[in-house]
Write an enzyme that holds these catalytic residues in place. Structure first.
Site, PDB file in Angstrom:
ATOM      1  N   GLU A  37       0.837  -1.204   0.000  1.00 57.21           N
ATOM      2  CA  GLU A  37       0.000   0.000   0.000  1.00 57.21           C
ATOM      3  C   GLU A  37       0.875   1.259   0.000  1.00 57.21           C
ATOM      4  OE1 GLU A  37      -4.369   1.418   1.679  1.00 57.21           O
ATOM      5  OE2 GLU A  37      -3.318  -0.161   2.770  1.00 57.21           O
ATOM      6  N   TYR A 108       0.329  -7.708  -1.833  1.00 56.78           N
ATOM      7  CA  TYR A 108      -0.738  -6.943  -1.190  1.00 56.78           C
ATOM      8  C   TYR A 108      -2.061  -7.484  -1.734  1.00 56.78           C
ATOM      9  CZ  TYR A 108      -3.650  -2.923   0.152  1.00 56.78           C
ATOM     10  OH  TYR A 108      -4.640  -2.111   0.667  1.00 56.78           O
ATOM     11  N   ASP A 148       0.477  -8.012   3.303  1.00 58.01           N
ATOM     12  CA  ASP A 148      -0.867  -7.857   3.857  1.00 58.01           C
ATOM     13  C   ASP A 148      -1.771  -8.788   3.068  1.00 58.01           C
ATOM     14  OD1 ASP A 148      -3.406  -7.112   4.570  1.00 58.01           O
ATOM     15  OD2 ASP A 148      -3.171  -4.987   4.070  1.00 58.01           O
ATOM     16  N   ASN A 150      -4.791  -9.597   4.044  1.00 56.26           N
ATOM     17  CA  ASN A 150      -6.174  -9.166   4.243  1.00 56.26           C
ATOM     18  C   ASN A 150      -7.097 -10.301   4.691  1.00 56.26           C
ATOM     19  OD1 ASN A 150      -6.999  -6.382   4.074  1.00 56.26           O
ATOM     20  ND2 ASN A 150      -6.132  -6.350   2.006  1.00 56.26           N
ATOM     21  N   ASP A 250      -1.694   2.255  10.074  1.00 54.45           N
ATOM     22  CA  ASP A 250      -2.665   1.483  10.865  1.00 54.45           C
ATOM     23  C   ASP A 250      -2.237   0.025  10.979  1.00 54.45           C
ATOM     24  OD1 ASP A 250      -3.128   1.226   8.131  1.00 54.45           O
ATOM     25  OD2 ASP A 250      -5.309   1.295   8.277  1.00 54.45           O
TER      26      ASP A 250
END
Length: 260
Positions: A37, A108, A148, A150, A250
């Protein structure tokens, strides 16, 4: 030779630089750092990392969205972008580096989104194609992939599993649907190792927190960032951890030390 790999969803590399990214890299001194990201092209980024002469970027066609980067002290033999599948490769989500005795893949994974609008694409297309990709690499040499993903794989990987899981009346929330969790089951089913779980079996360890409701201070989080390896690398694992004290995104950075 023990190598330290750090993976971090920076939620915008330019924002992370303003929040101390450079100091983080200097203090933790990884051999390779994989970012997700990034939301930028390299010419938009002012970053001075002289210890990392090998820099690789993959950015999305859509500006300010998605994107990945790898900064390495170690020179790879080769580098590629994407999965070589056009429907997946416009969002800058994958970079692969080939080293003499392993591949390193930075990924990602697409988010399924709030109304699960992207879940069918992710479950039916992305997840199987990405897994096939890393398995095809593995035929040549062992693979480390990180990023990530997710998805919180099991109930101990998020603070509130009950309110997020799939039931008859609730399709579930992005990151903890049955379909997404099955995607991670399939990764383990092919023999890949969730390196963090090799060293930490307990709950309460998270890598992402909502910006709302003081979630990070209260540790109401999710573990959705992973470093996975081929089973043949299992004896070479030295340590894996999350670094939750590092702010700037985050997500927290995660790290793996491995004897390569």
């Amino acid at each position: 030779l023990v190598i330290k790999i750090i993976s971090w969803n920076v939620n915008g590399i330019r924002a992370a630089i303003k929040k101390g990214f450079q100091n983080f890299v200097e203090n933790y001194d990884p051999d390779i750092i994989c970012l997700q990201e990034t939301k930028a092209q390299p010419e938009q980024v002012e970053l001075d990392l002289p210890k990392y002469p090998y820099k690789f970027w993959n950015w999305a066609e859509k500006k300010g969205y998605s994107g990945t980067a790898i900064f390495s002290k170690i020179e790879p033999i080769d580098s590629t972008k994407g999965l070589d599948i056009s429907k997946h490769d416009s969002e800058g989500r994958v970079i692969t580096l080939e080293f003499p005795n392993y591949y390193l893949v930075n990924v990602y994974t697409p988010n399924s989104k709030r109304e699960l609008t992207r879940l069918p694409y992710r479950y039916e297309e992305w997840d199987p194609d990405f897994l096939d990709f890393v398995c095809s690499l593995e035929k040549t040499k062992p693979v480390i992939f990180c990023g990530d993903l997710n998805v919180a794989h099991t109930e101990i990987d998020l603070a509130n599993p009950k309110t997020n899981k799939t039931t008859k009346s609730n399709p579930g929330n992005a990151g903890f649907t049955d379909n997404e969790r099955e995607g991670f089951d399939n990764i383990l089913g092919r023999g890949f190792i969730d390196t963090f779980r090799e060293f930490h079996s307990e709950g309460g360890n998270y890598s992402w927190w909502s910006y709302r409701a003081n979630a990070r201070e209260r540790n109401i989080g999710w573990r959705i960032d992973y470093i996975c390896t081929s089973p043949s690398l299992k004896p070479k694992l030295v340590n894996a951890c999350i670094i939750p004290e590092i702010m700037g995104s985050d997500h927290a950075p995660i790290s793996l030390e491995i004897n390569l």
